[in-house]
Design an enzyme around this catalytic site. Sequence first.
Site, mmCIF file in Angstrom:
data_model
loop_
_atom_site.group_PDB
_atom_site.id
_atom_site.type_symbol
_atom_site.label_atom_id
_atom_site.label_comp_id
_atom_site.label_asym_id
_atom_site.label_seq_id
_atom_site.Cartn_x
_atom_site.Cartn_y
_atom_site.Cartn_z
ATOM 1 N N HIS A 99 75.956 -18.000 11.123
ATOM 2 C CA HIS A 99 76.262 -17.226 12.327
ATOM 3 C C HIS A 99 76.754 -15.802 12.083
ATOM 4 C CE1 HIS A 99 75.928 -21.210 13.909
ATOM 5 N NE2 HIS A 99 76.956 -21.605 13.200
ATOM 6 N N HIS A 132 80.181 -9.168 14.668
ATOM 7 C CA HIS A 132 79.021 -9.450 15.512
ATOM 8 C C HIS A 132 78.242 -8.141 15.579
ATOM 9 C CE1 HIS A 132 80.932 -13.211 16.977
ATOM 10 N NE2 HIS A 132 82.041 -12.528 16.769
ATOM 11 N N TYR A 175 102.897 -22.958 14.749
ATOM 12 C CA TYR A 175 102.164 -24.228 14.674
ATOM 13 C C TYR A 175 101.945 -24.703 13.241
ATOM 14 C CZ TYR A 175 101.547 -23.796 19.665
ATOM 15 O OH TYR A 175 101.802 -23.700 21.003
ATOM 16 N N HIS A 184 86.140 -8.812 14.597
ATOM 17 C CA HIS A 184 87.192 -9.702 15.106
ATOM 18 C C HIS A 184 88.113 -10.089 13.956
ATOM 19 C CE1 HIS A 184 84.397 -10.998 18.628
ATOM 20 N NE2 HIS A 184 85.054 -9.874 18.882
ATOM 21 N N THR A 235 84.546 -16.905 20.911
ATOM 22 C CA THR A 235 83.238 -16.541 21.481
ATOM 23 C C THR A 235 82.110 -17.360 20.870
ATOM 24 O OG1 THR A 235 82.822 -14.782 19.873
ATOM 25 C CG2 THR A 235 84.031 -14.179 21.886
ATOM 26 N N THR A 236 82.470 -18.357 20.069
ATOM 27 C CA THR A 236 81.479 -19.266 19.482
ATOM 28 C C THR A 236 81.920 -20.699 19.763
ATOM 29 O OG1 THR A 236 82.675 -19.250 17.372
ATOM 30 C CG2 THR A 236 80.853 -17.696 17.602
ATOM 31 N N HIS A 241 85.450 -11.280 10.865
ATOM 32 C CA HIS A 241 83.990 -11.390 10.847
ATOM 33 C C HIS A 241 83.450 -10.374 11.847
ATOM 34 C CE1 HIS A 241 85.387 -14.033 14.064
ATOM 35 N NE2 HIS A 241 84.342 -13.551 14.715
HETATM 36 ZN ZN LIG Z 1 83.930 -13.184 16.658
#
Ligand SMILES: [Zn+2]
Length: 330
Positions: free
Chosen positions: A112, A165, A196, A188, A271-272, A163
């Site tokens: 991706h 896009h 957490y 991003h 967004t994935t 990563h």
């Molecule tokens: Zn992204």
Amino acid sequence: MKRQRRNKLKYTISNDHHRIFFNLSLYLLSSFGKTPYKKTGKKTVLSQGSSWGYSADNGPDKWAEKYPLCGASSQSPLDLDVSTAPASNVTGALEFIGYETPLPATVSQNSHTFTLKPIEAKTAKLCLKEGSEKLLFCPGDSLPTIKGGSLPVGEIFEFAQFHLHWGKDDTKGSEHRLVGAMLPAEIHLVHWNKKYGDFGTAAAQSDGLAVVGFFYQVAASSNAKYTPILDGLKKLPGTENNFEVDIGSITLNDLIPAGATDHLHYKGSLTTPPCLESVFWNVFTDKIDLSDADLAVIRGVTDETGKSLSDNYRPPQPLNGRTVYSFKKA
Ligand SMILES: [Zn+2]
């Protein structure tokens, strides 16, 4: 100086549960460990690398069939408009901590995108340092973090990876849009809420992740700060997912516009797939320059079947009553 390439299986078969879940949760890895092969007669062929993508048959319009959250009400990206966004009521700018520290890193590609991750030593024994250059991120070292801005007061979000896009040409590629317009690419920088304890737990919480986004614009000259990354991308085999190329140390501050403060913030999702609605989005308006030649290197990155990864962007999602706020430095 001799540098060892890390074993490519390090992350995927690590017993670090959060690493595994991290990869699963973002679906940035399409398979564990070795690429799956299946035998068909005499030929060994790659099995399908991923259950989702950006093509007509498995693209964003189809994601919700297998990943119901992709059809939920607080999805990302969005079409943004700085001129109409109400002013943010947060008191301070988003703070970047440790973004000036050299970060030993690798680049790798999956079905991706390509991803840059810090190289973390698993034991202190691996932390022998050569000269002044740090080769590994060692126990006790702090990874870069962000806090402040629109993030919950007092909470710290640690850098996990970044990563991109991008499009196959300059007319498209970014996920967020600016009044309908796409830019050629978008970075991003993904961070998780340290309260957490691990990425995987954080990714499933509504306040678990914070992503910093920047747009790229085409510039006349090459961006020298990106040279180590682009050189690393040229070394990716394009036939194997998650093959990690050691690119030496990078400094996150070098990769984003100096002194950037103005941004839009809103609550959204990955967004994935699986499109978890766990993200505090911070999309900055200052842009990063890359030349056509720089972008050509990124456009040359291929998936495990040799197919270009270009056009790996999701279109804007419905706002559904959410408010996007504009932060401008006073
Ligand atoms: Zn992204």
